[in-house]
Design a protein around this motif. Sequence first.
Motif, short mmCIF file in Angstrom:
data_model
loop_
_atom_site.label_atom_id
_atom_site.label_comp_id
_atom_site.label_asym_id
_atom_site.label_seq_id
_atom_site.Cartn_x
_atom_site.Cartn_y
_atom_site.Cartn_z
N ARG A 134 0.79 -7.37 -13.47
CA ARG A 134 1.37 -6.67 -12.34
C ARG A 134 2.63 -7.37 -11.88
O ARG A 134 2.81 -8.57 -12.09
CB ARG A 134 0.37 -6.54 -11.21
CG ARG A 134 -0.06 -7.86 -10.64
CD ARG A 134 -1.13 -7.67 -9.60
NE ARG A 134 -1.65 -8.98 -9.24
CZ ARG A 134 -2.64 -9.16 -8.42
NH1 ARG A 134 -3.23 -8.12 -7.88
NH2 ARG A 134 -3.05 -10.36 -8.13
N LEU A 135 3.48 -6.60 -11.26
CA LEU A 135 4.74 -7.09 -10.72
C LEU A 135 4.71 -6.85 -9.22
O LEU A 135 4.48 -5.72 -8.78
CB LEU A 135 5.91 -6.34 -11.34
CG LEU A 135 7.29 -6.62 -10.76
CD1 LEU A 135 7.72 -8.06 -11.04
CD2 LEU A 135 8.31 -5.63 -11.32
N VAL A 136 4.90 -7.89 -8.44
CA VAL A 136 4.93 -7.77 -6.99
C VAL A 136 6.35 -8.06 -6.53
O VAL A 136 6.93 -9.09 -6.88
CB VAL A 136 3.94 -8.73 -6.31
CG1 VAL A 136 4.03 -8.62 -4.80
CG2 VAL A 136 2.52 -8.45 -6.78
N ILE A 137 6.89 -7.13 -5.76
CA ILE A 137 8.24 -7.25 -5.23
C ILE A 137 8.17 -7.29 -3.72
O ILE A 137 7.51 -6.43 -3.10
CB ILE A 137 9.12 -6.08 -5.70
CG1 ILE A 137 9.24 -6.14 -7.24
CG2 ILE A 137 10.49 -6.12 -5.03
CD1 ILE A 137 9.95 -4.98 -7.84
N GLY A 169 3.07 -3.57 4.54
CA GLY A 169 4.15 -3.92 5.45
C GLY A 169 4.98 -2.72 5.85
O GLY A 169 4.94 -1.67 5.21
N PRO A 170 5.75 -2.89 6.92
CA PRO A 170 6.62 -1.82 7.40
C PRO A 170 7.84 -1.67 6.49
O PRO A 170 8.12 -2.53 5.66
CB PRO A 170 7.03 -2.30 8.79
CG PRO A 170 6.97 -3.79 8.69
CD PRO A 170 5.83 -4.08 7.74
N SER A 171 8.57 -0.60 6.68
CA SER A 171 9.73 -0.31 5.82
C SER A 171 10.72 -1.46 5.69
O SER A 171 11.18 -1.75 4.60
CB SER A 171 10.44 0.95 6.30
OG SER A 171 9.61 2.06 6.09
N PRO A 172 11.09 -2.15 6.76
CA PRO A 172 12.10 -3.21 6.59
C PRO A 172 11.57 -4.52 6.00
O PRO A 172 12.35 -5.40 5.68
CB PRO A 172 12.66 -3.43 7.99
CG PRO A 172 11.72 -2.79 8.92
CD PRO A 172 10.85 -1.86 8.15
N ALA A 173 10.27 -4.66 5.86
CA ALA A 173 9.70 -5.90 5.31
C ALA A 173 8.40 -5.54 4.61
O ALA A 173 7.37 -5.42 5.23
CB ALA A 173 9.44 -6.91 6.42
N TYR A 174 8.47 -5.36 3.30
CA TYR A 174 7.29 -4.88 2.57
C TYR A 174 7.04 -5.70 1.31
O TYR A 174 7.91 -6.40 0.81
CB TYR A 174 7.47 -3.41 2.19
CG TYR A 174 8.64 -3.14 1.26
CD1 TYR A 174 8.51 -3.30 -0.11
CD2 TYR A 174 9.87 -2.74 1.76
CE1 TYR A 174 9.57 -3.07 -0.96
CE2 TYR A 174 10.95 -2.51 0.91
CZ TYR A 174 10.79 -2.67 -0.44
OH TYR A 174 11.84 -2.44 -1.29
N LEU A 175 5.81 -5.58 0.83
CA LEU A 175 5.42 -6.05 -0.49
C LEU A 175 4.95 -4.83 -1.26
O LEU A 175 4.22 -3.99 -0.73
CB LEU A 175 4.27 -7.05 -0.41
CG LEU A 175 4.59 -8.41 0.20
CD1 LEU A 175 3.31 -9.20 0.41
CD2 LEU A 175 5.55 -9.17 -0.69
N ALA A 176 5.36 -4.71 -2.51
CA ALA A 176 4.96 -3.58 -3.35
C ALA A 176 4.46 -4.13 -4.68
O ALA A 176 5.12 -4.97 -5.29
CB ALA A 176 6.12 -2.63 -3.55
N CYS A 177 3.31 -3.64 -5.10
CA CYS A 177 2.71 -4.07 -6.36
C CYS A 177 2.79 -2.93 -7.37
O CYS A 177 2.44 -1.79 -7.06
CB CYS A 177 1.25 -4.47 -6.12
SG CYS A 177 0.42 -5.06 -7.61
N PHE A 178 3.25 -3.25 -8.56
CA PHE A 178 3.40 -2.26 -9.63
C PHE A 178 2.68 -2.74 -10.89
O PHE A 178 2.55 -3.93 -11.13
CB PHE A 178 4.89 -2.08 -9.98
CG PHE A 178 5.71 -1.54 -8.86
CD1 PHE A 178 5.86 -0.18 -8.66
CD2 PHE A 178 6.34 -2.41 -7.99
CE1 PHE A 178 6.63 0.31 -7.63
CE2 PHE A 178 7.12 -1.94 -6.94
CZ PHE A 178 7.26 -0.56 -6.77
N ARG A 179 2.24 -1.77 -11.67
CA ARG A 179 1.68 -2.02 -13.01
C ARG A 179 2.40 -1.07 -13.97
O ARG A 179 2.91 -0.04 -13.55
CB ARG A 179 0.19 -1.74 -13.03
CG ARG A 179 -0.62 -2.75 -12.23
CD ARG A 179 -2.11 -2.51 -12.43
NE ARG A 179 -2.89 -3.31 -11.52
CZ ARG A 179 -3.30 -4.54 -11.75
NH1 ARG A 179 -2.99 -5.13 -12.88
NH2 ARG A 179 -4.01 -5.19 -10.87
N PRO A 180 2.41 -1.39 -15.24
CA PRO A 180 3.04 -0.47 -16.20
C PRO A 180 2.37 0.90 -16.15
O PRO A 180 1.14 1.00 -16.05
CB PRO A 180 2.80 -1.15 -17.55
CG PRO A 180 2.58 -2.59 -17.24
CD PRO A 180 1.91 -2.60 -15.90
#
Length: 95
Positions: free
Chosen positions: A26-29, A59-70
Motif C-alpha cells: 500500500r501507498l500512504v500519502i 482527516g479534513p480536506s486541508p490535512a489528510y492521509l490517503a491509503c491506496f493499493r494497486p
Amino acid sequence: MTALGEIPEPDRVLREAARVLAPGGRLVIGEFFDRHWIPFGRLHRLADAAGLHLTERRGPSPAYLACFRPCGAHAPVPQGEHHADGGRESDDGKA
C-alpha cells in the motif's frame, strides 16, 4: 508526507509507485495545506489514472492521509483496517 506537491510531475511518481508496490502493498500519502498542497480530489484523480485504488482516507480536506493499493489487487484488507467507505472488517473476515 507533504512531498508529492513539491514534485513537478506527481502523476509520474504515482505511476512508478503503482509499478513497484509489492503484492498486497500500500501507498500512504499525507498532505497538509501549504502552497504546494495537492487537494484530495486531484490526488484521487491522479491515483486512479496511475492504477491505484483508494482504500482509506482520514482527516479534513486541508490535512489528510490517503491509503491506496494497486487496482485489481486481490490482497485481503488486514483485519481491523478501515475500508474507504468507513466500514471495518470484523474478526470473521466479513465487513
